[in-house]
Motif scaffolding. Structure first.
Motif, PDB file in Angstrom:
ATOM      1  N   SER A  14       0.808  -1.196   0.150  1.00  0.00           N
ATOM      2  CA  SER A  14      -0.066   0.061  -0.064  1.00  0.00           C
ATOM      3  C   SER A  14       0.882   1.148   0.078  1.00  0.00           C
ATOM      4  O   SER A  14       1.965   1.279   0.388  1.00  0.00           O
ATOM      5  CB  SER A  14      -0.877   0.161   1.274  1.00  0.00           C
ATOM      6  OG  SER A  14       0.053   0.327   2.398  1.00  0.00           O
TER       7      SER A  14
ATOM      8  N   ASP B 227       5.369   4.452   2.125  1.00  0.00           N
ATOM      9  CA  ASP B 227       5.678   5.721   2.865  1.00  0.00           C
ATOM     10  C   ASP B 227       6.528   5.329   4.062  1.00  0.00           C
ATOM     11  O   ASP B 227       7.760   5.673   4.540  1.00  0.00           O
ATOM     12  CB  ASP B 227       4.818   6.556   2.994  1.00  0.00           C
ATOM     13  CG  ASP B 227       4.170   7.353   1.878  1.00  0.00           C
ATOM     14  OD1 ASP B 227       5.006   7.364   1.063  1.00  0.00           O
ATOM     15  OD2 ASP B 227       3.205   7.877   2.054  1.00  0.00           O
ATOM     16  N   GLU B 228       6.110   4.323   4.763  1.00  0.00           N
ATOM     17  CA  GLU B 228       6.773   3.861   6.062  1.00  0.00           C
ATOM     18  C   GLU B 228       8.168   3.175   5.757  1.00  0.00           C
ATOM     19  O   GLU B 228       9.264   3.613   6.645  1.00  0.00           O
ATOM     20  CB  GLU B 228       5.776   2.828   6.597  1.00  0.00           C
ATOM     21  CG  GLU B 228       4.455   3.386   7.454  1.00  0.00           C
ATOM     22  CD  GLU B 228       3.516   2.340   8.060  1.00  0.00           C
ATOM     23  OE1 GLU B 228       2.720   2.793   8.592  1.00  0.00           O
ATOM     24  OE2 GLU B 228       3.852   1.318   7.821  1.00  0.00           O
TER      25      GLU B 228
ATOM     26  N   ARG C 293       0.637   3.772   2.079  1.00  0.00           N
ATOM     27  CA  ARG C 293       0.820   4.207   3.379  1.00  0.00           C
ATOM     28  C   ARG C 293       2.308   3.181   3.848  1.00  0.00           C
ATOM     29  O   ARG C 293       3.010   3.643   4.579  1.00  0.00           O
ATOM     30  CB  ARG C 293      -0.270   3.642   4.327  1.00  0.00           C
ATOM     31  CG  ARG C 293      -0.023   4.185   5.724  1.00  0.00           C
ATOM     32  CD  ARG C 293      -1.175   3.752   6.490  1.00  0.00           C
ATOM     33  NE  ARG C 293      -0.924   4.001   7.801  1.00  0.00           N
ATOM     34  CZ  ARG C 293      -1.740   3.889   8.792  1.00  0.00           C
ATOM     35  NH1 ARG C 293      -3.005   3.641   8.503  1.00  0.00           N
ATOM     36  NH2 ARG C 293      -1.417   4.203  10.320  1.00  0.00           N
ATOM     37  N   ARG C 294       2.234   1.910   3.362  1.00  0.00           N
ATOM     38  CA  ARG C 294       3.215   1.023   3.842  1.00  0.00           C
ATOM     39  C   ARG C 294       4.571   1.361   3.130  1.00  0.00           C
ATOM     40  O   ARG C 294       5.657   1.530   3.822  1.00  0.00           O
ATOM     41  CB  ARG C 294       3.020  -0.462   3.568  1.00  0.00           C
ATOM     42  CG  ARG C 294       3.875  -1.457   4.108  1.00  0.00           C
ATOM     43  CD  ARG C 294       4.438  -1.246   5.409  1.00  0.00           C
ATOM     44  NE  ARG C 294       5.507  -2.033   5.787  1.00  0.00           N
ATOM     45  CZ  ARG C 294       6.138  -2.035   6.880  1.00  0.00           C
ATOM     46  NH1 ARG C 294       6.288  -0.761   7.725  1.00  0.00           N
ATOM     47  NH2 ARG C 294       7.143  -3.006   7.085  1.00  0.00           N
TER      48      ARG C 294
END
Length: 268
Positions: free
Chosen positions: A33, A38-39, A35-36
């Motif tokens: 994803s 980005d992490e 979001r992941r």
């Protein structure tokens, strides 16, 4: 500065790798994803704004899950061959025309001082590829998701200083595992994934004094383990008369849940 890279994460749950020469920063695949991703980038001191573009190996979801969202969020160009573009079109959503970039199989492209070369591999996808990266002095190759390594693949990666190579499964663990036989047959076939033993066989042919490290990638969570992969690969190399000292060559881990440390390709 030379080439540096980190495997952000590798395995059946998702795949992404970042390569940089200090001016150009490219991501290979985006199998998580947004979001992941980005992490994972943040864990290595990066954001999506640092990326120059995204290279795609093939259209399977563990390689393109976050491709569309990340490309749109950071207005990034995506590079893939024509058949891969066609195969992933519906999965990634709308991409701005100027960010739809063709990089044909077997072609090379310069991104500043970094040259990227694409080479065909054997996998059950539309037109899967691996990539090599060079600044004229150092070379990194990323080669996963292939049922076997053809002579052309070996030629493409033979002069690499560092290699990210698939070691997907232990054959006996896979055979005894809970997957239905048709899935096992697919993984074991010429369009599937490299086993630990096959990975060791490839490395035994390529170890020529130049290669410093090989990262074992795309390990199956069901049918492999970190220590087993390294032990089996090394054993397969030794069975073929290929012995080495760790000061000359090292087998390195990749992880499904975290990035590898930054690696400077030109350093021992």
């Amino acid at each position: 500065m030379g080439l540096r890279f980190t495997v952000l994460s590798s395995g059946s749950t998702g795949n992404a790798t970042v390569v940089t020469d200090g001016e150009v920063t490219l991501m290979i695949d985006a199998g998580f994803s947004a979001r992941r991703i980005d992490e994972l980038l943040l864990e290595r001191g990066l954001t999506g704004e640092n990326l120059t573009g995204i290279l795609v190996t093939h259209e399977h979801s563990d390689h393109i899950k976050g491709l569309g969202p990340v490309a749109r969020k950071y207005n990034l160009p995506i590079y893939a061959n024509e058949k891969t573009w066609q195969a992933m079109e519906k999965s990634i959503g709308n991409i701005a025309e100027e960010n739809r970039c063709l990089l044909g199989t077997g072609e090379s492209r310069d991104f500043g001082s970094m040259r990227v070369e694409s080479f065909g591999i054997s996998h059950d996808a539309a037109e899967p590829v691996g990539y090599s990266f060079s600044d004229g002095r150092e070379k990194l190759s990323v080669c996963t998701d292939l049922g076997y390594a053809s002579d052309k693949v070996k030629q493409a990666i033979a002069d690499s200083d560092v290699l990210v190579l698939e070691a997907n499964h232990d054959i006996e663990m896979l055979r005894m595992g809970r997957y239905p036989w048709n899935i096992k047959r697919r993984i074991l076939g010429d369009m599937g994934h490299l086993s630990n033993e096959a990975s060791g066989e490839v490395l035994s042919e390529l170890l020529n004094g130049r290669m410093k490290r090989a990262y074992l990638a795309h390990l199956s969570q069901e049918h492999n383990m970190l220590d087993l992969a390294k032990m089996s690969v090394r054993s397969a190399m030794e069975d073929r008369g290929c012995f080495y000292r760790d000061s000359e060559f090292r087998l390195c881990d990749t992880y499904a849940d975290r990035p590898t440390p930054w690696d400077k390709v030109g350093e021992r």
